[in-house]
Design a protein around this motif. Structure first.
Motif, short mmCIF file in Angstrom:
data_model
loop_
_atom_site.label_atom_id
_atom_site.label_comp_id
_atom_site.label_asym_id
_atom_site.label_seq_id
_atom_site.Cartn_x
_atom_site.Cartn_y
_atom_site.Cartn_z
N ARG A 195 6.57 2.43 -12.25
CA ARG A 195 7.72 1.69 -11.73
C ARG A 195 8.09 0.53 -12.65
O ARG A 195 9.29 0.28 -12.89
CB ARG A 195 7.42 1.16 -10.32
N SER A 196 7.10 -0.16 -13.14
CA SER A 196 7.37 -1.30 -14.03
C SER A 196 8.14 -0.87 -15.27
O SER A 196 9.07 -1.55 -15.70
CB SER A 196 6.05 -1.97 -14.44
N ALA A 197 7.75 0.25 -15.84
CA ALA A 197 8.44 0.76 -17.03
C ALA A 197 9.89 1.11 -16.70
O ALA A 197 10.80 0.84 -17.49
CB ALA A 197 7.71 1.97 -17.58
N GLY B 199 0.82 -1.21 0.00
CA GLY B 199 0.00 0.00 0.00
C GLY B 199 0.85 1.25 0.00
O GLY B 199 0.61 2.18 0.78
N LEU B 200 1.83 1.31 -0.88
CA LEU B 200 2.81 2.40 -0.85
C LEU B 200 2.24 3.75 -1.24
O LEU B 200 2.81 4.79 -0.90
CB LEU B 200 3.99 2.05 -1.78
N VAL B 201 1.14 3.75 -1.99
CA VAL B 201 0.45 4.99 -2.35
C VAL B 201 -1.04 4.78 -2.15
O VAL B 201 -1.49 3.63 -2.04
CB VAL B 201 0.74 5.40 -3.82
N PRO B 202 -1.84 5.84 -2.07
CA PRO B 202 -3.29 5.67 -1.93
C PRO B 202 -3.86 4.80 -3.06
O PRO B 202 -3.35 4.82 -4.18
CB PRO B 202 -3.82 7.10 -2.00
N GLU B 203 -4.92 4.09 -2.75
CA GLU B 203 -5.46 3.10 -3.69
C GLU B 203 -5.73 3.66 -5.09
O GLU B 203 -5.40 3.00 -6.09
CB GLU B 203 -6.73 2.48 -3.11
N PRO B 204 -6.31 4.86 -5.25
CA PRO B 204 -6.58 5.35 -6.61
C PRO B 204 -5.32 5.54 -7.45
O PRO B 204 -5.40 5.56 -8.69
CB PRO B 204 -7.28 6.69 -6.37
N ALA B 205 -4.17 5.68 -6.80
CA ALA B 205 -2.92 5.94 -7.52
C ALA B 205 -2.09 4.69 -7.75
O ALA B 205 -1.03 4.76 -8.40
CB ALA B 205 -2.10 6.97 -6.76
N ARG B 206 -2.54 3.55 -7.26
CA ARG B 206 -1.68 2.36 -7.29
C ARG B 206 -1.45 1.83 -8.71
O ARG B 206 -0.34 1.39 -9.03
CB ARG B 206 -2.27 1.26 -6.40
N LEU B 207 -2.45 1.86 -9.54
CA LEU B 207 -2.28 1.37 -10.91
C LEU B 207 -1.23 2.19 -11.64
O LEU B 207 -0.28 1.65 -12.23
CB LEU B 207 -3.61 1.37 -11.66
N ALA B 208 -1.38 3.50 -11.62
CA ALA B 208 -0.45 4.38 -12.34
C ALA B 208 0.96 4.26 -11.77
O ALA B 208 1.95 4.24 -12.53
CB ALA B 208 -0.93 5.83 -12.28
#
Length: 271
Positions: free
Chosen positions: A167-169, A153-162
């Motif tokens: 990070r993946s990129a 949960g490193l960032v708020p849930e709405p921001a996790r996908l982005a």
């Protein structure tokens, strides 16, 4: 002994028609048993390896024991071996690169390397160094970059996908062969991440995760058990030992409440 051919074979397993299923092992015996059941590759669980040596999970296992565990497993199996080295047991990319080189020499052809609560910049530096070392050794090491945004949960849930996509990129560009996103279960997010990064997506078996056939349709190429099998084995040990200590009986009833990751870590912390 380093094995470029097994490294090539391990990469190919991520391009098959179905996701690669990894039932994570923790020592030579569990690895050989899992291989005998038809596993196409063996992955380690960092938690299980640490617990088997009397350490909590969480970058606490001394590097000599990391290497010894990998060598013991590589000796008894003939399929590709990938090891979970947590955050590399160091914040120094040079040290992580040395560890990767030693693992390659022991016969390892893949690693998991996580960002955890650390900086993405640091993981990028570690990946780049490991990639350089692997290249110098002539082995196409499969570097599975673990993104802990959902798990921790490193960032708020709405921001996790982005955040996970970003990070993946970055990890892909640094030299990662695959992306591992434990804790991710939502189908639309799985599909979005799989489509956004041109690398195989690895997920962790987790409550609420869709079945394997659906994961394949969403673009998942690899599914890991993580510490679940090691926890199941320890749960059975607890039941058997409890019964034997109580009345000397070798049989035990149903295992009861599974041992959790937190419970095992608590037993081994501060020793």
């Amino acid at each position: 002994m380093k094995n470029p051919e097994l490294a090539t074979a391990f990469h190919a397993l991520h391009r098959g028609p179905e996701p690669l299923i990894l039932a994570n092992a923790w020592d030579g015996g569990s690895a050989r048993l899992i291989e005998s059941l038809g596993a196409r590759a063996i992955a380690t669980t960092s938690a299980g390896v640490a617990w088997s040596h009397g350490y909590p999970d969480g970058d606490a296992l001394p590097v000599p024991l990391v290497l010894a565990a990998a060598a013991a497993i590589a000796r008894v199996i003939r399929v590709p071996l990938t090891t979970d080295i947590e955050a590399g047991y160091s914040d120094d990319p040079e040290a992580v690169g040395r560890l990767a080189g030693q693992l390659i020499e022991a016969g390892v052809v893949g690693i998991n390397l996580e960002d955890g609560g650390g900086s993405p910049d640091l993981l990028c530096a570690k990946i780049a160094r490991v990639r350089r070392v692997a290249g110098e050794l002539g082995v196409d090491l499969f570097i599975n970059a673990r993104v802990d945004v959902y798990l921790r949960g490193l960032v708020p849930e709405p921001a996790r996908l982005a955040e996970t996509q970003a990070r993946s990129a970055r990890y892909r560009d640094a030299g990662a062969s695959g992306i591992f996103v434990p804790g991710l279960v939502e189908p639309s997010a799985i599909a979005a991440i799989a489509a956004a990064v041109d690398r195989p997506l690895n997920l962790l078996s987790w409550p609420g995760l869709p079945p394997v056939a659906e994961l394949a349709r969403l673009g998942v190429r690899r599914l890991s058990a993580g510490s679940a099998i090691a926890q199941g084995a320890l749960t059975r040990v607890r039941a058997l030992a409890t019964a034997f200590l109580r009345d000397g009986q070798r049989d035990a009833p149903a295992d009861g409440t599974p041992i959790t990751h937190r419970e095992m870590n608590a037993l081994l912390t501060g020793l």
